[in-house]
Write a protein that holds these residues in place. Structure first.
Motif, PDB file in Angstrom:
ATOM      1  N   GLY A 100     -16.824 -55.554 -34.012  1.00  0.00           N
ATOM      2  CA  GLY A 100     -17.574 -54.205 -34.676  1.00  0.00           C
ATOM      3  C   GLY A 100     -16.736 -53.199 -35.180  1.00  0.00           C
ATOM      4  N   HIS A 101     -17.050 -52.713 -36.139  1.00  0.00           N
ATOM      5  CA  HIS A 101     -16.764 -51.984 -37.299  1.00  0.00           C
ATOM      6  C   HIS A 101     -17.721 -50.578 -37.737  1.00  0.00           C
ATOM      7  CE1 HIS A 101     -13.192 -49.739 -39.300  1.00  0.00           C
ATOM      8  NE2 HIS A 101     -13.030 -48.797 -38.633  1.00  0.00           N
ATOM      9  N   ILE A 102     -17.609 -49.796 -37.923  1.00  0.00           N
ATOM     10  CA  ILE A 102     -18.284 -48.421 -38.716  1.00  0.00           C
ATOM     11  C   ILE A 102     -17.163 -47.480 -39.355  1.00  0.00           C
ATOM     12  CG2 ILE A 102     -20.475 -46.945 -38.880  1.00  0.00           C
ATOM     13  CD1 ILE A 102     -21.482 -48.615 -36.463  1.00  0.00           C
ATOM     14  N   VAL A 103     -17.086 -47.602 -40.820  1.00  0.00           N
ATOM     15  CA  VAL A 103     -16.999 -46.518 -41.455  1.00  0.00           C
ATOM     16  C   VAL A 103     -18.289 -45.943 -42.085  1.00  0.00           C
ATOM     17  CG1 VAL A 103     -15.833 -45.983 -43.767  1.00  0.00           C
ATOM     18  CG2 VAL A 103     -14.933 -47.919 -42.321  1.00  0.00           C
ATOM     19  N   LEU A 104     -18.549 -44.276 -41.318  1.00  0.00           N
ATOM     20  CA  LEU A 104     -19.539 -43.294 -41.918  1.00  0.00           C
ATOM     21  C   LEU A 104     -18.948 -42.369 -42.721  1.00  0.00           C
ATOM     22  CD1 LEU A 104     -21.995 -41.654 -41.303  1.00  0.00           C
ATOM     23  CD2 LEU A 104     -20.891 -40.402 -39.699  1.00  0.00           C
ATOM     24  N   ILE A 105     -19.036 -42.242 -44.183  1.00  0.00           N
ATOM     25  CA  ILE A 105     -18.640 -41.786 -45.158  1.00  0.00           C
ATOM     26  C   ILE A 105     -19.823 -40.704 -45.763  1.00  0.00           C
ATOM     27  CG2 ILE A 105     -18.423 -41.846 -47.389  1.00  0.00           C
ATOM     28  CD1 ILE A 105     -17.800 -44.159 -47.645  1.00  0.00           C
ATOM     29  N   SER A 106     -19.640 -39.296 -45.160  1.00  0.00           N
ATOM     30  CA  SER A 106     -20.291 -37.930 -45.507  1.00  0.00           C
ATOM     31  C   SER A 106     -20.176 -36.582 -45.276  1.00  0.00           C
ATOM     32  CB  SER A 106     -22.237 -38.318 -43.982  1.00  0.00           C
ATOM     33  OG  SER A 106     -22.674 -36.773 -44.103  1.00  0.00           O
ATOM     34  N   ASP A 107     -21.198 -35.737 -45.346  1.00  0.00           N
ATOM     35  CA  ASP A 107     -20.987 -34.269 -45.789  1.00  0.00           C
ATOM     36  C   ASP A 107     -21.234 -33.823 -44.045  1.00  0.00           C
ATOM     37  OD1 ASP A 107     -23.163 -33.871 -46.019  1.00  0.00           O
ATOM     38  OD2 ASP A 107     -23.473 -32.972 -46.985  1.00  0.00           O
ATOM     39  N   GLY A 108     -21.420 -34.633 -43.367  1.00  0.00           N
ATOM     40  CA  GLY A 108     -21.649 -34.129 -42.338  1.00  0.00           C
ATOM     41  C   GLY A 108     -23.097 -33.422 -41.530  1.00  0.00           C
ATOM     42  N   ALA A 109     -23.601 -33.426 -42.403  1.00  0.00           N
ATOM     43  CA  ALA A 109     -24.577 -32.116 -43.279  1.00  0.00           C
ATOM     44  C   ALA A 109     -25.763 -32.451 -42.013  1.00  0.00           C
ATOM     45  CB  ALA A 109     -24.657 -30.961 -44.357  1.00  0.00           C
TER      46      ALA A 109
END
Length: 171
Positions: A100-109
């Motif tokens: 498994g691998h996860i890529v999080l795409i966010s501004d982190g707010a």
């Protein structure tokens, strides 16, 4: 107790995309282009999936070899950001038999949830999480810092309210 352990060379990557109100449409479009570019480059047997989130999360595409993405069709509440919920749903979608691998795409707010606890849980399961930060600028942003009103007011009675607004620009 002897047991057989099978390890697969197949990697299942879940892309976890923040589409909350703090993210503009332009940033979302750029993030989706990034995802599509990465999916095109992946090895043939590897899988990719997409989770979108705001205050809640939904699966747009489960992990699969082909990635027939056209548009975001699922609906999520955009009035908050729960990073932990998006990551949790992505983890649940990862097949046990693959890496498994996860890529999080966010501004982190983050406005809800506890992302640090979720990251610790993923780390303990050896699921790597890569982060692609979304950056943006709001040149004319104004926000309400403070609102003071009386605790109780009788019907017909006049009262005073105090408001403190802040802005990124002077004027």
């Amino acid at each position: 107790e002897p047991r057989a352990v099978r390890k697969s060379d197949i990697v299942s990557t879940m892309y976890v995309l923040d589409i909350s109100d703090s993210i503009g449409e332009g940033a979302t479009d750029a993030a989706l282009k990034f995802v599509m570019n990465q999916v095109e480059k992946k090895p043939e047997k590897d899988q990719a999936g997409l989770v979108v989130f705001g205050r809640n999360a939904a699966v747009e595409l489960p992990p699969r070899v082909n990635f027939p993405f056209e548009a975001i069709n699922v609906r999520v509440a955009k009035d908050g950001t729960d990073l932990a919920r998006g990551l949790s749903l992505a983890e649940a979608m990862l097949p046990d038999e693959n890496q498994g691998h996860i890529v999080l795409i966010s501004d982190g707010a983050e406005t809800d949830g506890n992302v640090q606890e979720m990251l610790d849980a993923l780390r303990s399961k050896d699921i790597p999480v890569d982060v692609l930060p979304i950056s943006y600028e709001y040149e004319n942003e104004v926000w309400l810092e403070k609102l003071e009103i009386p605790r109780s007011v009788k019907i017909g009675e006049t009262y005073e309210a105090s408001v403190v607004l802040s802005s990124l620009k002077k004027g």
